[in-house]
Design a protein around this motif. Structure first.
Motif, PDB file in Angstrom:
ATOM      1  N   VAL A 198       0.821  -1.207   0.000  1.00 17.07           N
ATOM      2  CA  VAL A 198       0.000   0.000   0.000  1.00 17.07           C
ATOM      3  C   VAL A 198       0.859   1.263   0.000  1.00 17.07           C
ATOM      4  O   VAL A 198       0.565   2.236  -0.699  1.00 17.07           O
ATOM      5  CB  VAL A 198      -0.939  -0.001   1.223  1.00 17.07           C
ATOM      6  N   SER A 199       1.936   1.247   0.781  1.00 11.60           N
ATOM      7  CA  SER A 199       2.784   2.433   0.867  1.00 11.60           C
ATOM      8  C   SER A 199       3.424   2.764  -0.473  1.00 11.60           C
ATOM      9  O   SER A 199       3.424   3.914  -0.928  1.00 11.60           O
ATOM     10  CB  SER A 199       3.856   2.242   1.939  1.00 11.60           C
ATOM     11  N   THR A 200       3.973   1.747  -1.137  1.00 10.76           N
ATOM     12  CA  THR A 200       4.597   1.956  -2.441  1.00 10.76           C
ATOM     13  C   THR A 200       3.571   2.423  -3.463  1.00 10.76           C
ATOM     14  O   THR A 200       3.811   3.359  -4.237  1.00 10.76           O
ATOM     15  CB  THR A 200       5.254   0.654  -2.934  1.00 10.76           C
ATOM     16  N   TYR A 201       2.428   1.773  -3.458  1.00  6.95           N
ATOM     17  CA  TYR A 201       1.341   2.132  -4.378  1.00  6.95           C
ATOM     18  C   TYR A 201       0.947   3.605  -4.214  1.00  6.95           C
ATOM     19  O   TYR A 201       0.787   4.334  -5.190  1.00  6.95           O
ATOM     20  CB  TYR A 201       0.157   1.217  -4.110  1.00  6.95           C
ATOM     21  N   SER A 202       0.801   4.053  -2.976  1.00  8.28           N
ATOM     22  CA  SER A 202       0.356   5.420  -2.720  1.00  8.28           C
ATOM     23  C   SER A 202       1.390   6.447  -3.142  1.00  8.28           C
ATOM     24  O   SER A 202       1.049   7.508  -3.663  1.00  8.28           O
ATOM     25  CB  SER A 202       0.028   5.593  -1.230  1.00  8.28           C
ATOM     26  N   LEU A 203       2.664   6.127  -2.914  1.00  7.20           N
ATOM     27  CA  LEU A 203       3.721   7.051  -3.327  1.00  7.20           C
ATOM     28  C   LEU A 203       3.760   7.215  -4.838  1.00  7.20           C
ATOM     29  O   LEU A 203       3.969   8.315  -5.355  1.00  7.20           O
ATOM     30  CB  LEU A 203       5.072   6.557  -2.814  1.00  7.20           C
ATOM     31  N   ILE A 204       3.554   6.125  -5.559  1.00  4.34           N
ATOM     32  CA  ILE A 204       3.540   6.212  -7.021  1.00  4.34           C
ATOM     33  C   ILE A 204       2.319   7.002  -7.490  1.00  4.34           C
ATOM     34  O   ILE A 204       2.401   7.791  -8.445  1.00  4.34           O
ATOM     35  CB  ILE A 204       3.553   4.804  -7.651  1.00  4.34           C
ATOM     36  N   CYS A 205       1.190   6.813  -6.826  1.00  3.16           N
ATOM     37  CA  CYS A 205      -0.027   7.552  -7.191  1.00  3.16           C
ATOM     38  C   CYS A 205       0.172   9.060  -7.064  1.00  3.16           C
ATOM     39  O   CYS A 205      -0.487   9.841  -7.754  1.00  3.16           O
ATOM     40  CB  CYS A 205      -1.198   7.111  -6.318  1.00  3.16           C
ATOM     41  N   ALA A 206       1.077   9.468  -6.169  1.00  3.86           N
ATOM     42  CA  ALA A 206       1.320  10.896  -5.972  1.00  3.86           C
ATOM     43  C   ALA A 206       1.902  11.556  -7.215  1.00  3.86           C
ATOM     44  O   ALA A 206       1.837  12.787  -7.359  1.00  3.86           O
ATOM     45  CB  ALA A 206       2.251  11.114  -4.786  1.00  3.86           C
ATOM     46  N   THR A 207       2.454  10.763  -8.137  1.00  8.31           N
ATOM     47  CA  THR A 207       3.018  11.343  -9.358  1.00  8.31           C
ATOM     48  C   THR A 207       1.942  11.873 -10.288  1.00  8.31           C
ATOM     49  O   THR A 207       2.260  12.536 -11.279  1.00  8.31           O
ATOM     50  CB  THR A 207       3.846  10.288 -10.126  1.00  8.31           C
ATOM     51  N   GLN A 208       0.674  11.619  -9.972  1.00  6.35           N
ATOM     52  CA  GLN A 208      -0.405  12.168 -10.794  1.00  6.35           C
ATOM     53  C   GLN A 208      -0.302  13.684 -10.877  1.00  6.35           C
ATOM     54  O   GLN A 208      -0.613  14.296 -11.905  1.00  6.35           O
ATOM     55  CB  GLN A 208      -1.767  11.772 -10.223  1.00  6.35           C
ATOM     56  N   LEU A 209       0.146  14.313  -9.791  1.00  5.22           N
ATOM     57  CA  LEU A 209       0.305  15.773  -9.782  1.00  5.22           C
ATOM     58  C   LEU A 209       1.313  16.213 -10.828  1.00  5.22           C
ATOM     59  O   LEU A 209       1.096  17.196 -11.551  1.00  5.22           O
ATOM     60  CB  LEU A 209       0.756  16.235  -8.396  1.00  5.22           C
ATOM     61  N   ALA A 210       2.415  15.473 -10.951  1.00  5.19           N
ATOM     62  CA  ALA A 210       3.422  15.806 -11.952  1.00  5.19           C
ATOM     63  C   ALA A 210       2.881  15.609 -13.364  1.00  5.19           C
ATOM     64  O   ALA A 210       3.089  16.443 -14.253  1.00  5.19           O
ATOM     65  CB  ALA A 210       4.678  14.950 -11.737  1.00  5.19           C
ATOM     66  N   PHE A 211       2.170  14.502 -13.585  1.00  3.35           N
ATOM     67  CA  PHE A 211       1.594  14.251 -14.914  1.00  3.35           C
ATOM     68  C   PHE A 211       0.530  15.291 -15.258  1.00  3.35           C
ATOM     69  O   PHE A 211       0.415  15.712 -16.406  1.00  3.35           O
ATOM     70  CB  PHE A 211       1.003  12.847 -14.969  1.00  3.35           C
ATOM     71  N   ASN A 212      -0.236  15.682 -14.260  1.00  5.11           N
ATOM     72  CA  ASN A 212      -1.256  16.696 -14.490  1.00  5.11           C
ATOM     73  C   ASN A 212      -0.629  18.010 -14.942  1.00  5.11           C
ATOM     74  O   ASN A 212      -1.117  18.664 -15.868  1.00  5.11           O
ATOM     75  CB  ASN A 212      -2.070  16.910 -13.211  1.00  5.11           C
ATOM     76  N   LEU A 247       1.978   3.603 -12.433  1.00  2.00           N
ATOM     77  CA  LEU A 247       2.542   4.813 -13.029  1.00  2.00           C
ATOM     78  C   LEU A 247       1.744   5.241 -14.257  1.00  2.00           C
ATOM     79  O   LEU A 247       1.435   6.437 -14.438  1.00  2.00           O
ATOM     80  CB  LEU A 247       4.004   4.569 -13.405  1.00  2.00           C
ATOM     81  N   CYS A 248       1.377   4.273 -15.091  1.00  3.95           N
ATOM     82  CA  CYS A 248       0.572   4.586 -16.279  1.00  3.95           C
ATOM     83  C   CYS A 248      -0.821   5.085 -15.887  1.00  3.95           C
ATOM     84  O   CYS A 248      -1.374   5.982 -16.532  1.00  3.95           O
ATOM     85  CB  CYS A 248       0.448   3.350 -17.170  1.00  3.95           C
ATOM     86  N   ALA A 249      -1.374   4.500 -14.823  1.00  3.11           N
ATOM     87  CA  ALA A 249      -2.676   4.955 -14.351  1.00  3.11           C
ATOM     88  C   ALA A 249      -2.602   6.389 -13.842  1.00  3.11           C
ATOM     89  O   ALA A 249      -3.514   7.194 -14.079  1.00  3.11           O
ATOM     90  CB  ALA A 249      -3.174   4.029 -13.245  1.00  3.11           C
ATOM     91  N   SER A 250      -1.527   6.730 -13.155  1.00  2.55           N
ATOM     92  CA  SER A 250      -1.355   8.106 -12.682  1.00  2.55           C
ATOM     93  C   SER A 250      -1.222   9.067 -13.856  1.00  2.55           C
ATOM     94  O   SER A 250      -1.775  10.175 -13.839  1.00  2.55           O
ATOM     95  CB  SER A 250      -0.117   8.197 -11.785  1.00  2.55           C
ATOM     96  N   ALA A 251      -0.503   8.621 -14.896  1.00  2.00           N
ATOM     97  CA  ALA A 251      -0.383   9.441 -16.098  1.00  2.00           C
ATOM     98  C   ALA A 251      -1.742   9.608 -16.775  1.00  2.00           C
ATOM     99  O   ALA A 251      -2.108  10.699 -17.226  1.00  2.00           O
ATOM    100  CB  ALA A 251       0.614   8.808 -17.071  1.00  2.00           C
ATOM    101  N   GLY A 252      -2.510   8.521 -16.815  1.00  2.00           N
ATOM    102  CA  GLY A 252      -3.840   8.596 -17.411  1.00  2.00           C
ATOM    103  C   GLY A 252      -4.765   9.514 -16.642  1.00  2.00           C
ATOM    104  O   GLY A 252      -5.566  10.248 -17.229  1.00  2.00           O
ATOM    105  N   SER A 253      -4.664   9.500 -15.313  1.00  2.00           N
ATOM    106  CA  SER A 253      -5.487  10.394 -14.496  1.00  2.00           C
ATOM    107  C   SER A 253      -5.117  11.849 -14.731  1.00  2.00           C
ATOM    108  O   SER A 253      -5.996  12.722 -14.816  1.00  2.00           O
ATOM    109  CB  SER A 253      -5.327  10.040 -13.016  1.00  2.00           C
ATOM    110  N   GLY A 254      -3.807  12.119 -14.832  1.00  2.00           N
ATOM    111  CA  GLY A 254      -3.381  13.481 -15.131  1.00  2.00           C
ATOM    112  C   GLY A 254      -3.867  13.947 -16.488  1.00  2.00           C
ATOM    113  O   GLY A 254      -4.316  15.087 -16.658  1.00  2.00           O
ATOM    114  N   LEU A 255      -3.807  13.042 -17.468  1.00  2.00           N
ATOM    115  CA  LEU A 255      -4.306  13.363 -18.803  1.00  2.00           C
ATOM    116  C   LEU A 255      -5.809  13.610 -18.778  1.00  2.00           C
ATOM    117  O   LEU A 255      -6.316  14.541 -19.417  1.00  2.00           O
ATOM    118  CB  LEU A 255      -3.978  12.222 -19.766  1.00  2.00           C
TER     119      LEU A 255
END
Length: 340
Positions: free
Chosen positions: A141-155, A211-219
């Motif tokens: 969960v911890s690793t997953y959440s940290l990667i999800c935070a990259t959505q801000l960068a992709f956004n 990571l791809c999901a975070s990029a997709g969310s930012g997009l």
């Protein structure tokens, strides 16, 4: 001479009163702008609390489901989307119209255009949720959440190309920190003391999917903003709610098709029967996962936090703070311009 002096005194008094009144109006305007600014930031804080709380609950329950015997990624995706009917009562809420949103003369997009818009965004949403499910099934969960935070960068990245977002030093700093925090996690392969740890190959798959999901969310967020500007041309309460409801409806239908087409539905009863916490717990976990969504959830879990994760977490926090500070500077600049 006496009358002339008296008239002169009256004129000077009137000018003084007018000047005092102008100063008072300017002070009142400044105070009003400051109150609006504080109220805006208070709203942002409340909305952020709702988002973080919901995501925390959803992620914890989602991971718990996988750890205790849940296997269907299509079902895990479905529960991320199927909670949208809870928003339907919001249509009964009547909000006062503001001058900014009372643009009834704006041309409306055709039904076909709206259908294509909702379908496209819904498909993107379904794909994002599926990749998030794969990531959550393979990652702590911890690793997953940290990667999800990259959505801000992709956004921010997609906003630069689609929404004319400017890159300032603070925004660039945020991008660098968030990217670095996620890069550190590439070298993690899970806790060696965990008997249920996944293989290195599945860990990499989980990392890339998240990571791809975070990029997709930012997009998706950038595309939604672009849709409001170019297609919908309004940001009223009803238009925003329509977009949320209909894209969620499309994503839910697409996921249900995938659930039945893949044959996963056949194994759901067996999966529920073999769930370690029992059938009732299985259903309740699915229910509450559908209600909420995650940040910093390791404070409530048993995941071990090592030096790499702590470093990644701190970099992620610094990146978020840098990003928000730039918004604060933009808001202060806009306030100064309005006062002048």
């Amino acid at each position: 001479m006496g009358e002339a002096a008296e008239v002169q005194v009256q004129i000077m008094g009137q000018e003084a009163r007018e000047e005092s009144s102008a100063e008072g109006n300017a002070a009142l305007q400044t105070m009003t702008l400051r109150i609006r600014k504080y109220m805006w930031w208070l709203q942002i804080a409340i909305y952020s609390l709702f988002v973080l709380s919901g995501q925390t609950v959803a992620t914890l329950f989602g991971r718990l489901c996988f750890e205790k015997g849940g296997k269907s990624k299509w079902l895990a995706t479905l529960v991320q989307l199927a909670g949208f009917p809870i928003l339907l009562p919001l249509y009964c809420v009547s909000l006062p119209k503001s001058p900014r949103t009372s643009d009834s003369h704006t041309s409306q997009p055709s039904a076909l255009v709206l259908l294509l818009l909702y379908f496209s965004l819904g498909m993107l949403l379904a794909g994002d949720c599926m990749m998030y499910s794969v990531g959550l099934s393979y990652l702590p969960v911890s690793t997953y959440s940290l990667i999800c935070a990259t959505q801000l960068a992709f956004n921010t990245f997609f906003s630069f190309f689609l929404n004319s977002q400017k890159f300032t030093p603070f925004i660039v700093n945020s991008l660098v920190l968030l990217t670095t925090s996620s890069t550190l996690l590439v070298f993690q392969t899970g806790d060696s003391s965990d008997p249920k740890r996944v293989t290195k190959g599945k860990y990499i798959i989980g990392f890339l999917c998240t990571l791809c999901a975070s990029a997709g969310s930012g997009l998706a967020l950038s595309l939604i903003q672009l849709s409001f500007q170019k297609i919908l041309k309004r940001e009223t309460y009803t238009v925003i709610l329509d977009l949320i409801i209909y894209q969620s409806l499309v994503a839910t239908c697409v996921t249900m098709v995938g659930l039945f087409a893949s044959g996963d539905w056949k194994s759901l009863s067996r999966e529920m029967g073999n769930f370690e916490l029992g059938k009732v717990s299985y259903l309740m976990i699915l229910l509450w996962t559908a209600v909420g969504w995650a940040v910093f959830p390791w404070f409530f879990s048993m995941n071990k936090i090592d030096g790499v994760k702590v470093t990644a977490m701190l970099l992620g926090i610094l990146g978020f703070v840098s990003y928000m500070y730039q918004h604060y500077l933009d808001d202060s600049k806009a306030e100064s311009t309005n006062v002048d």
